[in-house]
Design a protein around this motif. Structure first.
Motif, PDB file in Angstrom:
ATOM      1  N   VAL A  95      26.697 -17.686  37.973  1.00 30.79           N
ATOM      2  CA  VAL A  95      27.427 -16.452  37.675  1.00 30.79           C
ATOM      3  C   VAL A  95      26.651 -15.610  36.665  1.00 30.79           C
ATOM      4  N   VAL A  96      26.084 -16.271  35.657  1.00 34.51           N
ATOM      5  CA  VAL A  96      25.291 -15.561  34.652  1.00 34.51           C
ATOM      6  C   VAL A  96      24.043 -14.955  35.288  1.00 34.51           C
ATOM      7  N   SER A  97      23.404 -15.690  36.178  1.00 25.97           N
ATOM      8  CA  SER A  97      22.219 -15.176  36.877  1.00 25.97           C
ATOM      9  C   SER A  97      22.565 -13.941  37.691  1.00 25.97           C
ATOM     10  N   MET A  98      23.705 -13.996  38.372  1.00 23.40           N
ATOM     11  CA  MET A  98      24.144 -12.834  39.142  1.00 23.40           C
ATOM     12  C   MET A  98      24.421 -11.634  38.242  1.00 23.40           C
ATOM     13  N   SER A  99      24.859 -11.912  37.010  1.00 19.40           N
ATOM     14  CA  SER A  99      25.151 -10.838  36.061  1.00 19.40           C
ATOM     15  C   SER A  99      23.883 -10.159  35.557  1.00 19.40           C
ATOM     16  N   ASN A 127      21.888 -17.237  47.645  1.00 21.02           N
ATOM     17  CA  ASN A 127      21.391 -15.868  47.797  1.00 21.02           C
ATOM     18  C   ASN A 127      22.449 -14.844  47.406  1.00 21.02           C
ATOM     19  N   TRP A 128      22.013 -13.808  46.727  1.00 22.30           N
ATOM     20  CA  TRP A 128      22.869 -12.650  46.464  1.00 22.30           C
ATOM     21  C   TRP A 128      22.010 -11.399  46.361  1.00 22.30           C
ATOM     22  N   GLU A 129      22.608 -10.268  46.616  1.00 23.14           N
ATOM     23  CA  GLU A 129      21.925  -8.984  46.466  1.00 23.14           C
ATOM     24  C   GLU A 129      22.980  -7.906  46.246  1.00 23.14           C
ATOM     25  N   TRP A 130      22.961  -7.332  45.054  1.00 18.63           N
ATOM     26  CA  TRP A 130      23.963  -6.346  44.705  1.00 18.63           C
ATOM     27  C   TRP A 130      23.744  -5.024  45.431  1.00 18.63           C
ATOM     28  N   ASP A 131      24.852  -4.377  45.791  1.00 16.44           N
ATOM     29  CA  ASP A 131      24.775  -3.061  46.421  1.00 16.44           C
ATOM     30  C   ASP A 131      24.138  -2.046  45.489  1.00 16.44           C
ATOM     31  N   SER A 132      24.400  -2.198  44.186  1.00 15.79           N
ATOM     32  CA  SER A 132      23.840  -1.295  43.177  1.00 15.79           C
ATOM     33  C   SER A 132      23.901  -1.966  41.808  1.00 15.79           C
ATOM     34  N   THR A 133      23.113  -1.442  40.893  1.00 16.01           N
ATOM     35  CA  THR A 133      23.126  -1.964  39.527  1.00 16.01           C
ATOM     36  C   THR A 133      24.493  -1.745  38.876  1.00 16.01           C
ATOM     37  N   ILE A 134      25.129  -0.643  39.220  1.00 12.17           N
ATOM     38  CA  ILE A 134      26.456  -0.353  38.673  1.00 12.17           C
ATOM     39  C   ILE A 134      27.448  -1.442  39.063  1.00 12.17           C
ATOM     40  N   LYS A 135      27.373  -1.913  40.302  1.00  7.89           N
ATOM     41  CA  LYS A 135      28.256  -2.982  40.763  1.00  7.89           C
ATOM     42  C   LYS A 135      27.985  -4.266  39.974  1.00  7.89           C
ATOM     43  N   LEU A 137      26.770  -4.501  36.933  1.00  5.53           N
ATOM     44  CA  LEU A 137      27.253  -4.341  35.567  1.00  5.53           C
ATOM     45  C   LEU A 137      28.772  -4.473  35.497  1.00  5.53           C
ATOM     46  N   LYS A 138      29.457  -4.000  36.523  1.00  8.53           N
ATOM     47  CA  LYS A 138      30.917  -4.163  36.555  1.00  8.53           C
ATOM     48  C   LYS A 138      31.281  -5.640  36.696  1.00  8.53           C
TER      49      LYS A 138
END
Length: 204
Positions: A95-99, A127-135, A137-138
């Motif tokens: 979870v921290v890595s994803m953050s 595997n994960w890949e955020w849609d955006s940096t804003i997502k 950070l939220k």
């Protein structure tokens, strides 16, 4: 925090020994429910204050636990939706890595650059890949809120213990206020442990 709990438990044990000599069970009552011993001694005002304090601390504990669980559920659902991550069965370090990183590839590259090869995720299940940096950070904000609410619950547990200690001290004071044994107690903040309880006896 754990050291502080041990100190408090040790103090309570000492109080119980003292109580067995003089307070006829009122200290034990107050260790079970702050203010109960005072009520038996007809100290109604003191009893009400201690019982009201205990109730408010209990409410804080349950709210903290509730918000903590709610934020955890929120960030897990959020990570699955906006980072396409499988959140089931993952430890908190994931979870921290994803953050901190926008994707598993970005994370793995950074670990490789730092030569932290043991920390690299090799399975596609991570595997994960955020849609955006804003997502991202939220998501991180939800994670931080879960920690804060969890801390409220932890401090509430400490508060429940301390409230019982205060009630026990009060019983000892009420029992011995006309004797030559004088009891002094005070709480001091500490840099690492949060707070410390100081107790002293004097003979006059």
């Amino acid at each position: 925090m754990k050291i502080m709990y041990k100190k408090i438990v040790y103090f309570v044990f000492v109080c119980i020994l003292i109580q067995s000599l003089s307070a006829n069970g009122n200290l034990v009552r107050s260790l079970i429910l702050p203010g109960w011993g005072e009520l038996k001694m007809e100290e109604t005002k003191r009893s009400r204050i201690l019982m009201a304090s205990d109730l408010s601390i209990f409410v804080t504990y349950f709210l903290g636990k509730s918000f903590n669980a709610s934020y955890i559920d929120q960030y897990k659902a959020y990570g699955a939706l906006y980072a396409n991550a499988d959140m089931s069965g993952k430890d908190y370090s994931f979870v921290v890595s994803m953050s901190d990183y926008n994707s598993m590839d970005e994370y793995n590259q950074d670990m490789s650059n730092r030569k932290n090869y043991d920390d690299i995720y090799e399975s596609s299940d991570y595997n994960w890949e955020w849609d955006s940096t804003i997502k991202r950070l939220k998501f991180n904000k939800m994670r931080e809120n879960s920690i804060i609410s969890g801390k409220f619950a932890e401090f509430a547990v400490a508060g429940l213990i301390i409230n019982r200690v205060i009630s026990a001290i009060d019983i000892l004071y009420l029992t011995n206020k006309n004797s030559n044994v004088k009891l002094n107690a005070f709480v001091l903040p500490e840099k690492n442990e949060g707070m410390s309880l100081n107790l002293s006896f004097s003979l006059k």
